[in-house]
Every structure is written in structure tokens, then in C-alpha cells.
Design a protein around this motif. Structure first.
Motif, PDB file in Angstrom:
ATOM      1  N   THR A   1       0.950  -1.032   0.200  1.00 39.50           N
ATOM      2  CA  THR A   1      -0.066  -0.002  -0.569  1.00 39.50           C
ATOM      3  C   THR A   1       0.769   1.533  -0.011  1.00 39.50           C
ATOM      4  OG1 THR A   1      -0.071  -0.329   2.328  1.00 39.50           O
ATOM      5  CG2 THR A   1      -1.627  -1.123   1.533  1.00 39.50           C
ATOM      6  N   PHE A   2       0.412   2.555   0.019  1.00 36.81           N
ATOM      7  CA  PHE A   2       1.142   4.013  -0.611  1.00 36.81           C
ATOM      8  C   PHE A   2       1.051   3.553   1.682  1.00 36.81           C
ATOM      9  CE2 PHE A   2      -0.621   3.481  -4.798  1.00 36.81           C
ATOM     10  CZ  PHE A   2       0.687   3.124  -5.498  1.00 36.81           C
ATOM     11  N   THR A   3       2.209   4.185   1.743  1.00 38.36           N
ATOM     12  CA  THR A   3       1.645   4.058   3.157  1.00 38.36           C
ATOM     13  C   THR A   3       1.986   5.341   3.835  1.00 38.36           C
ATOM     14  OG1 THR A   3       4.311   3.822   3.131  1.00 38.36           O
ATOM     15  CG2 THR A   3       4.048   1.991   3.385  1.00 38.36           C
ATOM     16  N   ARG A   4       2.206   6.417   2.846  1.00 39.66           N
ATOM     17  CA  ARG A   4       2.152   7.927   3.232  1.00 39.66           C
ATOM     18  C   ARG A   4       0.833   8.457   2.789  1.00 39.66           C
ATOM     19  NH1 ARG A   4       7.600  10.406   4.019  1.00 39.66           N
ATOM     20  NH2 ARG A   4       8.830   8.884   4.787  1.00 39.66           N
TER      21      ARG A   4
ATOM     22  N   GLY B   1       0.471   3.959   6.581  1.00 43.56           N
ATOM     23  CA  GLY B   1       1.642   3.164   7.034  1.00 43.56           C
ATOM     24  C   GLY B   1       1.372   2.557   8.352  1.00 43.56           C
ATOM     25  N   THR B   2       0.120   3.626   8.500  1.00 42.56           N
ATOM     26  CA  THR B   2       0.354   3.448  10.294  1.00 42.56           C
ATOM     27  C   THR B   2      -1.226   2.360  10.667  1.00 42.56           C
ATOM     28  OG1 THR B   2      -2.041   4.587  10.673  1.00 42.56           O
ATOM     29  CG2 THR B   2       0.780   5.829  10.282  1.00 42.56           C
ATOM     30  N   MET B   3      -1.445   1.118   9.950  1.00 41.86           N
ATOM     31  CA  MET B   3      -1.832   0.291  10.019  1.00 41.86           C
ATOM     32  C   MET B   3      -1.858  -0.920  10.226  1.00 41.86           C
ATOM     33  SD  MET B   3      -5.367   1.745   7.879  1.00 41.86           S
ATOM     34  CE  MET B   3      -4.083   0.830   5.801  1.00 41.86           C
ATOM     35  N   SER B   4      -2.477  -1.455  11.060  1.00 47.64           N
ATOM     36  CA  SER B   4      -2.257  -3.191  11.656  1.00 47.64           C
ATOM     37  C   SER B   4      -2.194  -3.863  10.009  1.00 47.64           C
ATOM     38  CB  SER B   4      -3.130  -3.677  12.408  1.00 47.64           C
ATOM     39  OG  SER B   4      -4.616  -4.104  11.486  1.00 47.64           O
TER      40      SER B   4
ATOM     41  N   GLN C   1      -4.008  -3.208   6.713  1.00 45.79           N
ATOM     42  CA  GLN C   1      -3.445  -3.355   5.053  1.00 45.79           C
ATOM     43  C   GLN C   1      -3.605  -3.960   4.619  1.00 45.79           C
ATOM     44  OE1 GLN C   1       0.355  -2.012   5.037  1.00 45.79           O
ATOM     45  NE2 GLN C   1       0.405  -0.938   7.575  1.00 45.79           N
ATOM     46  N   GLN C   2      -3.688  -5.214   4.928  1.00 46.81           N
ATOM     47  CA  GLN C   2      -4.370  -6.483   3.938  1.00 46.81           C
ATOM     48  C   GLN C   2      -5.768  -5.779   3.298  1.00 46.81           C
ATOM     49  OE1 GLN C   2      -2.339  -9.686   2.563  1.00 46.81           O
ATOM     50  NE2 GLN C   2      -4.834  -9.436   1.039  1.00 46.81           N
TER      51      GLN C   2
END
Ligand code: ATP
Length: 239
Positions: A92-95, A138-141, A145-146
Motif C-alpha cells: 500500500t502507499f504508506t504515506r 503505513g500506520t495500520m495493522s 493493510q491487507q
């Protein structure tokens, strides 16, 4: 019935340096099916998926999607044709926020209203994403994120969704949720090729399955048939 074969892989071989990781694999996915590719760690499942989308070059064989050889096409071209992969590790796009990630999934489209409607559909499948829509990815578990990676793939309106180990590294509750949604997505009419180490869950959902061992397909059959097969039970279901 050859007419509705969506994906046909034949004689596929992939090597890493001198090591042949995939040794001539044949299988197909028909329109509307959920097909599971199972096997132990290192059997070559992920490599096979990567070779289908060209992420990993193959050294022999052919991949046909909707009847046409797809060699040499970029991810962009494949997504436009409805072939969408959710890679292992998710990417994923973390930012970016959840909503922004979902919008990115629709980058090939310009039907703004329908994109909004599809975001709502993704939120209906994954209420957790809706609750957190302004949070940075980017701050998710791992499980969240899945979910996001799957939601983002759905935003491209796939015909064929390739899922690489969606349950990997997730808590039991999250694993339940992910398989439930894979099933929902299939029920909604998306054809799915599911690569999984969780053979039991993957075969329960599958119309058909293939077993890979050391780079080869060694068994195939209806999901239930494989699930009840003594050899499969002994090798992959811990019996
Ligand atoms: P896993 O569930 O562990 O991902 P898998 O069935 O998906 O297993 P692959 O990841 O496709 O298996 O790996 C097949 C073989 O290729 C393994 O022996 C692995 O070590 C090797 N391999 C995978 N990726 C690479 C790479 N980038 N470079 C070298 N060897 C690799």
C-alpha cells in the motif's frame, strides 16, 4: 468448456539464477471460478503468480488471459484489461490515507461518480477501512493493510483477481475476516486465483484447486475433493 477459460498457464518455467523454481506448470482458471493454488513454503506458488503478471520473468511457457498471450505487458496494461494482483506484502502507499489509496486503485478510470460509489462498496466489505479512512496506510495493522490492498485492487474493477497469500501473518480473527471477504468478492462475480499456505481455508472456498510441490503441479481437482484427499490431508492439513 474451453470457451470460458479466462487464464491459461502452460509449460511455465521460472528460474532464479541457476535454480529452477517453477518447472513447467499448467493450469487454468475459468470465468467465475475461485481457484486455489496451495503448497508448502517454497513450492513456487508466489513465483508462479509473479510470472503471470510479468513481475518475474519466465524462461519458458505461455500465459494466456482472455485468449491472448500477455507476455511483455506492464502492470498498467493488465489492470486495464481487468487482471489485477494483490502482491504478498501488500504494497500500500504508506504515506497516503486509506481513501487516497483507494482512489489510486481507480487511476485507470475517470468515472468520478462511480469511483465514489465503488469506494462505498469497499467500505461496505471492510467497515474497518471506513472507520479509519483518514488514517495513513503505513500506520495500520497488517490485517488492515491487507484489507486496504484488496480494496484498492477492487477499485480497478477486476475480472480476475490474483491474491498472493492474503492470510499470511494475520491473527486468527483477521484470517477469518479476510477469507470471508475473499468469498464475498467471488460471490459478487469476480474470478479469483488464490495462492495460500492455509490449504484448509483456501480449499473450502475453492471451486477447484491445484497443489504445487517443488515447482510442479502434483495434484488438481475440485476444492472439496482435494480437501478430502488423504494425501492432501496428510501433507497440508496436519493430519
Ligand atoms: P512461500 O509461501 O514461502 O512464498 P511459495 O510456494 O510461494 O512459498 P516461492 O516464493 O515461489 O514459493 O519460492 C519458490 C522458490 O524460489 C524457493 O526455493 C525460493 O527460495 C526461491 N525464490 C523465490 N524468490 C526468489 C528470489 N527473488 N531470488 C532467488 N530465489 C527465490
Amino acid at each position: 468448456d474451453e470457451g470460458n477459460i479466462l487464464l491459461a498457464v502452460s509449460g511455465l518455467k521460472v528460474a532464479y539464477g541457476g535454480i529452477q523454481a517453477v518447472k513447467g506448470v499448467d493450469f487454468e482458471v475459468r470465468q467465475g471460478e475461485l481457484v486455489s493454488l496451495i503448497g508448502a513454503n517454497g513450492a513456487g506458488k508466489s513465483t508462479t503468480l509473479k510470472a503471470i503478471t510479468g513481475l518475474q520473468p519466465s524462461n519458458a511457457g505461455e500465459v494466456r488471459y482472455m485468449g491472448r498471450v500477455i507476455k511483455g505487458q506492464g502492470a498498467w496494461d493488465l489492470v486495464k484489461q481487468g487482471l489485477v494482483m494483490v502482491p504478498e506484502g501488500r504494497g500500500t502507499f504508506t504515506r497516503m490515507t486509506i481513501t487516497e489509496n483507494l482512489q489510486m486503485g481507480a487511476y485507470i478510470r475517470n468515472d468520478k461518480k462511480e469511483i465514489e460509489a465503488d469506494i462505498e462498496k469497499v467500505f461496505a466489505l471492510f467497515p474497518r477501512l471506513k472507520e479509519r479512512r483518514k488514517q495513513l496506510a503505513g500506520t495500520m495493522s497488517g490485517g488492515e493493510q491487507q484489507m486496504l490492498a484488496m480494496g484498492r485492487a477492487l477499485m480497478a474493477r477486476p475480472k480476475l483477481l490474483l491474491l498472493d497469500e492474503p492470510s499470511m501473518g494475520l491473527s486468527p480473527i483477521m484470517v477469518d475476516k479476510i477469507f470471508e471477504v475473499v468469498n464475498d468478492i467471488h460471490q459478487q462475480g469476480v474470478t479469483v486465483l488464490l495462492v495460500e499456505q492455509n490449504a484448509s481455508r483456501a480449499l473450502q472456498l475453492a471451486n477447484r484447486g491445484y497443489v504445487m510441490e517443488s515447482g510442479e503441479v502434483t495434484m488438481s481437482g475440485a476444492g472439496e475433493e482435494l480437501l478430502n484427499d488423504p494425501k492432501v490431508r496428510a501433507a497440508y492439513l496436519g493430519e
